[in-house]
Scaffold this active site. Structure first.
Site, mmCIF file in Angstrom:
data_model
loop_
_atom_site.group_PDB
_atom_site.id
_atom_site.type_symbol
_atom_site.label_atom_id
_atom_site.label_comp_id
_atom_site.label_asym_id
_atom_site.label_seq_id
_atom_site.Cartn_x
_atom_site.Cartn_y
_atom_site.Cartn_z
ATOM 1 N N VAL A 87 0.836 -1.211 0.000
ATOM 2 C CA VAL A 87 0.000 0.000 0.000
ATOM 3 C C VAL A 87 0.870 1.259 0.000
ATOM 4 O O VAL A 87 0.596 2.229 -0.710
ATOM 5 C CB VAL A 87 -0.964 -0.017 1.213
ATOM 6 C CG1 VAL A 87 -1.643 1.328 1.406
ATOM 7 C CG2 VAL A 87 -2.005 -1.109 1.024
ATOM 8 N N ASP B 123 11.092 3.868 5.240
ATOM 9 C CA ASP B 123 11.006 2.516 5.807
ATOM 10 C C ASP B 123 12.273 2.254 6.605
ATOM 11 O O ASP B 123 13.340 2.794 6.271
ATOM 12 C CB ASP B 123 10.877 1.486 4.672
ATOM 13 C CG ASP B 123 10.212 0.202 5.137
ATOM 14 O OD1 ASP B 123 9.098 -0.088 4.685
ATOM 15 O OD2 ASP B 123 10.824 -0.509 5.982
ATOM 16 N N LEU C 284 -7.539 -0.418 -2.626
ATOM 17 C CA LEU C 284 -6.967 -0.972 -3.863
ATOM 18 C C LEU C 284 -6.777 -2.487 -3.769
ATOM 19 O O LEU C 284 -6.650 -3.052 -2.682
ATOM 20 C CB LEU C 284 -5.641 -0.292 -4.196
ATOM 21 C CG LEU C 284 -4.513 -0.325 -3.173
ATOM 22 C CD1 LEU C 284 -3.725 -1.607 -3.229
ATOM 23 C CD2 LEU C 284 -3.593 0.857 -3.415
ATOM 24 N N ARG C 285 -6.803 -3.110 -4.961
ATOM 25 C CA ARG C 285 -6.599 -4.556 -5.036
ATOM 26 C C ARG C 285 -5.216 -4.855 -5.583
ATOM 27 O O ARG C 285 -4.758 -4.159 -6.505
ATOM 28 C CB ARG C 285 -7.602 -5.188 -6.016
ATOM 29 C CG ARG C 285 -9.018 -5.185 -5.549
ATOM 30 C CD ARG C 285 -9.963 -5.427 -6.711
ATOM 31 N NE ARG C 285 -9.900 -4.323 -7.673
ATOM 32 C CZ ARG C 285 -10.574 -4.281 -8.819
ATOM 33 N NH1 ARG C 285 -11.330 -5.296 -9.184
ATOM 34 N NH2 ARG C 285 -10.480 -3.254 -9.637
ATOM 35 N N CYS D 10 -5.362 -9.751 2.867
ATOM 36 C CA CYS D 10 -6.391 -8.861 3.456
ATOM 37 C C CYS D 10 -7.636 -9.581 3.952
ATOM 38 O O CYS D 10 -7.958 -9.499 5.139
ATOM 39 C CB CYS D 10 -6.782 -7.802 2.433
ATOM 40 S SG CYS D 10 -5.374 -6.872 1.866
HETATM 41 C C1 UGA Z 1 -8.932 -6.871 -1.281
HETATM 42 C C2 UGA Z 1 -10.065 -5.892 -1.625
HETATM 43 O O1 UGA Z 1 -10.687 -6.293 -2.853
HETATM 44 C C3 UGA Z 1 -9.540 -4.470 -1.764
HETATM 45 O O2 UGA Z 1 -10.608 -3.561 -2.004
HETATM 46 C C4 UGA Z 1 -8.802 -4.069 -0.468
HETATM 47 O O3 UGA Z 1 -8.245 -2.773 -0.557
HETATM 48 C C5 UGA Z 1 -7.689 -5.084 -0.193
HETATM 49 O O4 UGA Z 1 -8.262 -6.414 -0.089
HETATM 50 C C6 UGA Z 1 -7.023 -4.687 1.101
HETATM 51 O O5 UGA Z 1 -7.684 -4.703 2.137
HETATM 52 O O6 UGA Z 1 -5.865 -4.228 1.060
HETATM 53 P P1 UGA Z 1 -7.041 -8.147 -2.697
HETATM 54 O O7 UGA Z 1 -6.788 -8.943 -1.453
HETATM 55 O O8 UGA Z 1 -5.904 -7.566 -3.436
HETATM 56 O O9 UGA Z 1 -8.028 -6.898 -2.372
HETATM 57 O O10 UGA Z 1 -7.763 -9.126 -3.700
HETATM 58 P P2 UGA Z 1 -9.226 -9.426 -4.293
HETATM 59 O O11 UGA Z 1 -9.174 -9.246 -5.751
HETATM 60 O O12 UGA Z 1 -10.289 -8.717 -3.572
HETATM 61 O O13 UGA Z 1 -9.334 -10.995 -4.009
HETATM 62 C C7 UGA Z 1 -9.284 -11.538 -2.688
HETATM 63 C C8 UGA Z 1 -9.538 -13.021 -2.720
HETATM 64 O O14 UGA Z 1 -10.892 -13.309 -3.069
HETATM 65 C C9 UGA Z 1 -8.693 -13.780 -3.748
HETATM 66 O O15 UGA Z 1 -8.283 -14.994 -3.165
HETATM 67 C C10 UGA Z 1 -9.651 -14.031 -4.896
HETATM 68 O O16 UGA Z 1 -9.321 -15.157 -5.672
HETATM 69 C C11 UGA Z 1 -10.931 -14.262 -4.131
HETATM 70 N N1 UGA Z 1 -12.147 -14.006 -4.956
HETATM 71 C C12 UGA Z 1 -12.381 -12.777 -5.459
HETATM 72 C C13 UGA Z 1 -13.030 -15.049 -5.195
HETATM 73 O O17 UGA Z 1 -12.832 -16.187 -4.723
HETATM 74 N N2 UGA Z 1 -14.160 -14.806 -5.929
HETATM 75 C C14 UGA Z 1 -14.420 -13.577 -6.446
HETATM 76 O O18 UGA Z 1 -15.469 -13.423 -7.097
HETATM 77 C C15 UGA Z 1 -13.511 -12.540 -6.204
#
Ligand code: UGA
Length: 428
Positions: free
Chosen positions: A11, A30, A150-151, A257
């Site tokens: 982040v 850092d 953000l993702r 996350c």
């Molecule tokens: C997530 C949130 O989407 C962000 O908005 C947030 O800022 C971030 O956590 C954080 O707190 O820093 P991220 O962990 O990068 O982001 O990834 P995601 O794309 O949200 O996916 C998370 C998990 O859910 C992955 O394992 C993904 O494969 C899974 N997922 C996602 C599913 O199993 N099904 C879906 O439909 C979507």
């Protein structure tokens, strides 16, 4: 504005690059000197599409990195804390690094600066930080919360074009300054109290995790009857209250996350006396998902023992090399325990995999999908990397009958069956 960002994890680095791209002068700080040396050479210590290009555009112009608080803080108006908040043993957020950053920055603060927390922290955190900072400075300062949404894998785009910017602050001057800073982001700016901002961040992640767990459970029900989960999603998506996104079933949610934030919110709820909360159950369901699915597939493929399995996709999701809480870890550990012989493939995470996965004589890695699958009894397409989804498995020469487990429902079942695979999906 002159901005300091403390913590050059995911982040922190993305935020530094994005504020610099909006023309601000940014210093990333850092205590890890090797990370800082790399960043000052334009090298990003993790894989994130588009990030190193953005860093290199601004490096040595309006972006630099340092290990020195005395250098990074004094002339800056906004200090953003973006350090890690790992889970403590009781599941709550461990604020050690946030508190240490607050204590270290305090003696260098300029008059009238803002200290904003981007790390995911529970409500009430600013009340703990106020006296820690005040004890070590005579400068007037205010605190704010700036949660991040953000993702990974899409971080640059998510930050350049966010769905919303959330400012959690009570002081009007602080709200005005932070609003002005974020106006060029061209997104709705939501101004709320710090506690609401922090609850909002946890709520967004916990809700998305709930949605994934819910659709995984519906997929399990589809497995028991003639329904197809993809068709079920087609039925529900046009309803505006439900929508088409974030409904993809699979091996459960992973990453740095969702698992952590759900556990932290569950622990926080327990602390407040809400013992029987949905979040505890959510975490349990996600944790038991992989062994449950692998037991079910084991019945369909006549046991994992001695089976050669190609696990395609080791990162927790596409477009990252991050393997924190990646489904591949639990999956591969389970398969090895059951006596399978595993070959792992990933376009970006093979190096991370060396440390994230146990060293085992029945575990090898391959840089090529073709090589990983030719000898396999079972192809397990775990993560929807484009390299995997676009690979033409119908052209692979099968040396023996093969099962194809489509863990993200990305492939055409009839085409694969025609090519000789025994296709197994999720909720189909
Ligand atoms: C997530 C949130 O989407 C962000 O908005 C947030 O800022 C971030 O956590 C954080 O707190 O820093 P991220 O962990 O990068 O982001 O990834 P995601 O794309 O949200 O996916 C998370 C998990 O859910 C992955 O394992 C993904 O494969 C899974 N997922 C996602 C599913 O199993 N099904 C879906 O439909 C979507």
């Amino acid at each position: 504005m002159n901005i300091t960002i403390i913590g050059t994890g995911f982040v922190g680095v993305v935020s530094a690059a994005v504020y610099a791209s909006h023309g601000h002068t940014v210093t990333g700080l850092d205590i890890d000197s090797s990370k800082i040396a790399q960043l000052n050479q334009g090298k990003v210590p993790f894989y994130e599409p588009g990030l190193s290009e953005l860093i290199n555009q601004h490096l040595a112009k309006n972006l630099n990195f340092t290990t020195e608080y005395a250098e990074a803080i004094p002339s800056n108006e906004l200090i953003i804390i973006a350090v890690g908040t790992p889970s403590a043993s009781d599941g709550t957020a461990d604020l050690t690094y946030v508190k240490a950053a607050a204590k270290s920055l305090a003696p260098h603060l300029a008059e009238n600066s803002i200290v904003a927390i981007k790390s995911t922290v529970p409500p009430g955190t600013l009340d703990h930080l106020q006296p820690i900072i005040a004890k070590h400075t005579s400068a007037r300062f205010t605190l704010a919360s700036l949660p991040e949404f953000l993702r990974e894998g899409k971080a640059v785009n998510d930050s350049l074009e966010p769905d919303r910017v959330v400012i959690g602050a009570n002081n009007q001057e602080t709200i005005d300054r932070l609003t002005k800073l974020h106006q060029p982001f061209n997104a709705p700016i939501i101004v709320v109290s710090p506690d609401s901002a922090q609850m909002g961040k946890y709520t967004a992640n916990a809700y998305l995790a709930t949605r994934i767990t819910f659709i995984n459970q519906i997929a399990d029900l589809c497995d028991k009857n003639g329904a197809d989960i993809d068709q079920v999603i087609q039925v529900i998506s046009p309803d505006h209250r439900i929508g088409p996104h974030y409904w993809y079933p699979g091996f459960g949610y992973g990453g740095s996350c969702f698992p952590k934030d759900v556990k932290e919110l569950a622990a926080y709820a327990k602390q407040t006396g809400l013992d029987h909360n949905l979040l505890v159950e959510l975490n349990r369901l996600n944790e038991e998902r992989i062994p449950k699915l692998l037991r079910r597939f084991s019945e369909q493929i006549d046991g994992w023992d001695d089976k050669q399995v190609a696990v395609l996709g080791l990162a927790f999701k596409p477009h990252t090399n991050d393997m924190r809480e990646a489904p591949s870890i639990k999956t591969i550990e389970y398969l090895l325990n059951e006596g399978a012989i595993v070959t792992g493939y990933d376009p970006e995470a093979l190096k991370t995999a060396q440390t994230a996965l146990p060293s085992h004589d029945k575990l090898t890695f391959s840089k090529s999908i073709n090589e990983a699958v030719t000898q396999a009894d079972v192809v397990l397409a775990l993560i929807e990397w484009p390299q995997i989804v676009e690979f033409d498995f119908t052209q692979t020469k099968l040396n023996k009958p093969q099962w194809f487990i489509d863990a993200r429902n990305q492939f055409n079942a009839s085409e694969l069956r025609e090519a000789g695979y025994e296709y197994l999906g999720i909720g189909k």
